[in-house]
Motif scaffolding. Structure first.
Motif, PDB file in Angstrom:
ATOM      1  N   GLN A 355      63.074  50.519  24.840  1.00 52.31           N
ATOM      2  CA  GLN A 355      63.150  48.767  24.573  1.00 52.31           C
ATOM      3  C   GLN A 355      64.221  48.454  23.678  1.00 52.31           C
ATOM      4  OE1 GLN A 355      60.936  47.303  26.128  1.00 52.31           O
ATOM      5  NE2 GLN A 355      60.774  48.831  27.535  1.00 52.31           N
ATOM      6  N   LYS A 356      65.442  48.514  23.698  1.00 50.76           N
ATOM      7  CA  LYS A 356      66.216  47.575  23.392  1.00 50.76           C
ATOM      8  C   LYS A 356      67.892  47.284  24.038  1.00 50.76           C
ATOM      9  CE  LYS A 356      65.685  49.610  18.176  1.00 50.76           C
ATOM     10  NZ  LYS A 356      64.903  48.298  18.110  1.00 50.76           N
ATOM     11  N   VAL A 357      68.038  46.412  23.967  1.00 49.92           N
ATOM     12  CA  VAL A 357      68.746  46.046  24.961  1.00 49.92           C
ATOM     13  C   VAL A 357      69.931  45.213  23.906  1.00 49.92           C
ATOM     14  CG1 VAL A 357      70.300  44.252  26.064  1.00 49.92           C
ATOM     15  CG2 VAL A 357      67.948  44.611  26.501  1.00 49.92           C
ATOM     16  N   ARG A 358      71.502  46.438  24.150  1.00 46.99           N
ATOM     17  CA  ARG A 358      72.598  46.693  23.298  1.00 46.99           C
ATOM     18  C   ARG A 358      73.801  45.026  23.346  1.00 46.99           C
ATOM     19  NH1 ARG A 358      75.932  50.561  21.362  1.00 46.99           N
ATOM     20  NH2 ARG A 358      73.936  52.266  22.641  1.00 46.99           N
ATOM     21  N   TYR A 359      73.890  44.597  22.554  1.00 48.28           N
ATOM     22  CA  TYR A 359      74.965  43.339  22.877  1.00 48.28           C
ATOM     23  C   TYR A 359      76.277  43.227  22.566  1.00 48.28           C
ATOM     24  CZ  TYR A 359      70.369  39.696  23.709  1.00 48.28           C
ATOM     25  OH  TYR A 359      69.617  39.462  23.941  1.00 48.28           O
ATOM     26  N   GLU A 360      77.336  43.261  22.602  1.00 41.23           N
ATOM     27  CA  GLU A 360      78.638  43.251  22.846  1.00 41.23           C
ATOM     28  C   GLU A 360      79.290  42.323  22.282  1.00 41.23           C
ATOM     29  OE1 GLU A 360      79.645  46.365  22.697  1.00 41.23           O
ATOM     30  OE2 GLU A 360      78.004  47.194  24.128  1.00 41.23           O
ATOM     31  N   TYR A 361      79.150  41.946  20.361  1.00 43.66           N
ATOM     32  CA  TYR A 361      79.892  40.978  19.846  1.00 43.66           C
ATOM     33  C   TYR A 361      81.392  41.077  19.737  1.00 43.66           C
ATOM     34  CZ  TYR A 361      75.739  38.398  19.677  1.00 43.66           C
ATOM     35  OH  TYR A 361      74.638  37.715  20.450  1.00 43.66           O
ATOM     36  N   PRO A 362      82.304  40.569  19.366  1.00 42.23           N
ATOM     37  CA  PRO A 362      83.804  41.237  18.376  1.00 42.23           C
ATOM     38  C   PRO A 362      83.251  41.464  16.911  1.00 42.23           C
ATOM     39  CG  PRO A 362      83.231  38.886  19.407  1.00 42.23           C
ATOM     40  CD  PRO A 362      82.054  39.362  19.801  1.00 42.23           C
ATOM     41  N   TYR A 363      83.484  42.723  17.001  1.00 41.72           N
ATOM     42  CA  TYR A 363      82.973  43.638  15.563  1.00 41.72           C
ATOM     43  C   TYR A 363      82.319  43.560  15.053  1.00 41.72           C
ATOM     44  CZ  TYR A 363      87.384  40.105  15.649  1.00 41.72           C
ATOM     45  OH  TYR A 363      88.445  39.181  15.633  1.00 41.72           O
ATOM     46  N   MET A 364      81.332  43.716  15.921  1.00 43.97           N
ATOM     47  CA  MET A 364      80.276  44.532  16.257  1.00 43.97           C
ATOM     48  C   MET A 364      80.208  45.680  17.209  1.00 43.97           C
ATOM     49  SD  MET A 364      77.563  41.644  15.045  1.00 43.97           S
ATOM     50  CE  MET A 364      77.622  40.207  13.465  1.00 43.97           C
ATOM     51  N   ASP A 365      79.989  46.966  16.242  1.00 39.34           N
ATOM     52  CA  ASP A 365      80.294  47.568  17.456  1.00 39.34           C
ATOM     53  C   ASP A 365      78.173  48.679  17.729  1.00 39.34           C
ATOM     54  OD1 ASP A 365      80.593  50.062  19.020  1.00 39.34           O
ATOM     55  OD2 ASP A 365      80.818  51.387  17.779  1.00 39.34           O
ATOM     56  N   GLY A 366      78.225  47.569  19.053  1.00 35.30           N
ATOM     57  CA  GLY A 366      76.396  48.952  18.858  1.00 35.30           C
ATOM     58  C   GLY A 366      75.434  48.368  18.583  1.00 35.30           C
ATOM     59  N   LEU A 367      75.030  47.047  18.730  1.00 35.74           N
ATOM     60  CA  LEU A 367      74.443  46.103  17.630  1.00 35.74           C
ATOM     61  C   LEU A 367      73.137  46.106  18.754  1.00 35.74           C
ATOM     62  CD1 LEU A 367      73.280  44.468  15.742  1.00 35.74           C
ATOM     63  CD2 LEU A 367      73.991  42.323  17.063  1.00 35.74           C
ATOM     64  N   LYS A 368      72.457  46.199  18.969  1.00 32.24           N
ATOM     65  CA  LYS A 368      71.364  46.661  19.608  1.00 32.24           C
ATOM     66  C   LYS A 368      70.044  46.185  19.469  1.00 32.24           C
ATOM     67  CE  LYS A 368      71.635  51.476  21.202  1.00 32.24           C
ATOM     68  NZ  LYS A 368      70.943  52.481  20.963  1.00 32.24           N
ATOM     69  N   MET A 369      69.549  45.331  19.991  1.00 29.63           N
ATOM     70  CA  MET A 369      68.330  43.853  20.070  1.00 29.63           C
ATOM     71  C   MET A 369      66.935  44.577  20.280  1.00 29.63           C
ATOM     72  SD  MET A 369      69.991  40.250  19.005  1.00 29.63           S
ATOM     73  CE  MET A 369      71.903  40.487  18.063  1.00 29.63           C
TER      74      MET A 369
END
Length: 508
Positions: A355-369
């Motif tokens: 129940q988390k979605v991965r967000y791909e931001y520059p310089y942020m690897d594997g950020l999940k919300m």
């Protein structure tokens, strides 16, 4: 928050074009109308500039920097600007809630009126520029979905994919410009609808009381069984899937209160039926084209450096509580899955489990919300993606009730699902000591019967998932021994169907 009068003055000052308004009269009129928020019309494609609107939206992009502005009226020519008055406001991009159903958008209208209004709105709107089309992932609406830049005159922060209702003054402004590789802003500004927030986020509406909860639950099960149509056990599992919520999120563990359901067999009317019951439903046909051409996760990483500060949406960026109907039968005979398709399936599996979605931001690897998605997987055989429950469908055995000729009480069904599928109700779960002891005794008995190498722990985890939802489907949210016995019956019947299916050679 900045004083409402100053927000209105700022919005008028920044408005592109002549207003032709008497300032103080306009401010007085807007301020008076804010006393009755319920009467303020919803924002739509026909809303006029400088009108007061209410916008229930999902915040798709919350990554813009705070915006600096000079509040109130600007100095006249020749007057010195007092730069000490500069302030900051929050800016984000809001979109109509993906998959939101017509009865939520227009609660006072009938379904025919809603359909006609939807056709009118979609047909009368010019297509969005490419910079905006990538910010809404439902392909049928990406060209002309409802969206607006939301400006909040306060020191606030919001999570992407969170849903809110804002009331504000409608105007236009330039979408925050990305920075190009040369360090300059993009040459051509994209002008977009903008809402200067005067009230909000508004609190959710107060839930209406349900006269007889158990009677409503029984009627809803009967409705599902007869409308889909499915057997009684399948109807009960579908009900539990509609009530699932990640009510507890232990660190480094999967959340509690969720359920992913795989229905094996054909239910052509599933999505249409669910659209009448829950606020938001999204269909995800797992075609090879979808898997290879669409991004499931939101991303601000693109091949163009000039787009790196704008978040593109993904199919899994959904509002809280959305029912996601995943149709594996759309894959047909299958085919070779290339890298992007594999990544998309991995993202789907990850979101369903965590129940988390991965967000791909520059310089942020594997950020999940955090996310809150209710997945139901349709397939001809055991699903490709891991789920909690695999359930082969049987022919419906429901018989028309004496009142079957009457109109189903959809408002009561919706109120039931909304209240008993809420996080607040899920957190009321009570497991009495006697039931806890019974669960432990049953586990010990089952493990002894299975012997070494058995699946006792896996079965217990699965049954506890079912048990939490069976309990919260009742008003008291208590897992009694009687309800625990029903959980075992449900789980054993589902397992029996899978074994029978395998024996018949119908697949895994």
């Amino acid at each position: 928050m900045l004083d409402i009068k100053d927000i209105i003055r700022t919005a008028l000052q920044e408005h592109d074009g002549e207003t032709g308004l008497e300032l103080e009269d306009f401010i007085g009129s807007i301020s008076a109308r804010l006393d009755d928020v319920a009467s303020i019309p919803a924002y739509d494609h026909t809303s006029k500039p400088l009108s007061l609107v209410s916008f229930r939206c999902m915040l798709q992009d919350t990554g813009y920097p705070m915006e600096v502005y000079l509040p109130g009226e600007q100095p006249q020519e020749g007057q010195e600007v007092d730069w000490s008055k500069l302030r900051e406001r929050w800016v984000g991009w809001g979109v109509e809630i993906p998959g939101e159903n017509d009865w939520v958008k227009n609660p006072s209208s009938d379904s025919l009126s809603n359909g006609l209004a939807s056709l009118h709105m979609n047909g009368s709107t010019a297509s969005h520029p490419p910079a905006l089309q990538s910010k809404f992932h439902l392909s049928s609406q990406s060209a002309n979905y409802l969206g607006a830049l939301v400006k909040v005159y306060d020191d606030v922060s919001f999570r992407p994919a969170s849903t809110h209702t804002f009331v504000g003054l409608l105007s236009t402004a330039a979408l925050p410009s990305p920075i190009s590789a040369s360090g300059n802003e993009a040459d051509e500004a994209v002008i977009v609808p903008t809402i200067h927030v005067l009230r909000g986020p508004l609190p959710p509406p107060v839930e209406e009381s349900i006269r007889d909860v158990e009677a409503t639950r029984s009627a809803l099960l009967q409705y599902l069984a007869s409308e889909l149509p499915v057997d009684a056990l399948s109807a009960e599992y579908i009900l539990l899937a509609l009530l699932a919520s990640p009510s507890v999120r232990p660190p480094a563990l999967q959340p509690l209160g969720t359920l992913s359901l795989n229905l094996i067999g054909a239910i052509p009317s599933l999505s249409a039926t669910l659209r009448r019951l829950v606020p938001a439903t999204v269909d995800l046909p797992l075609t090879l084209q979808t898997l290879h051409s669409t991004s499931f996760t939101p991303s601000s990483t693109t091949s163009s450096a000039s787009d790196s500060s704008s978040l593109s949406s993904g199919l899994l960026q959904l509002a809280e509580g959305t029912v996601l109907v995943i149709d594996e039968t759309a894959m047909g005979d299958g085919g070779k899955l290339l890298e992007k398709a594999v990544r998309n399936l991995q993202a789907l599996t990850e979101t369903m489990a965590e129940q988390k979605v991965r967000y791909e931001y520059p310089y942020m690897d594997g950020l999940k919300m955090d996310a809150w998605i209710r997945p139901i997987v349709l397939s001809d055989g055991k699903s490709l993606v891991p789920v909690d429950i695999h359930l082969p469908l049987l022919p419906s055995t429901s018989t028309p009730s004496p009142s079957s000729s009457t109109t189903p009480d959809l408002p009561a069904f919706r109120s039931y699902l909304r209240k008993y599928g809420s996080l607040a109700h899920a957190r009321k779960l009570v497991i009495p000591e006697s039931t806890a002891a019974k669960i432990q005794d049953d586990f010990v008995t089952y493990r002894r019967a299975q012997g070494v190498g058995g699946d006792a722990e896996e079965v217990l985890k699965r049954r506890m998932k079912i048990a939490r939802l069976v309990a919260v489907s009742y008003e008291d949210a208590v897992l009694s021994e009687e309800r625990w016995a029903r959980v075992i019956e449900m789980d054993e019947e589902a397992e029996k169907r899978m074994k029978d299916r395998k024996k018949c050679g119908a697949g895994k």
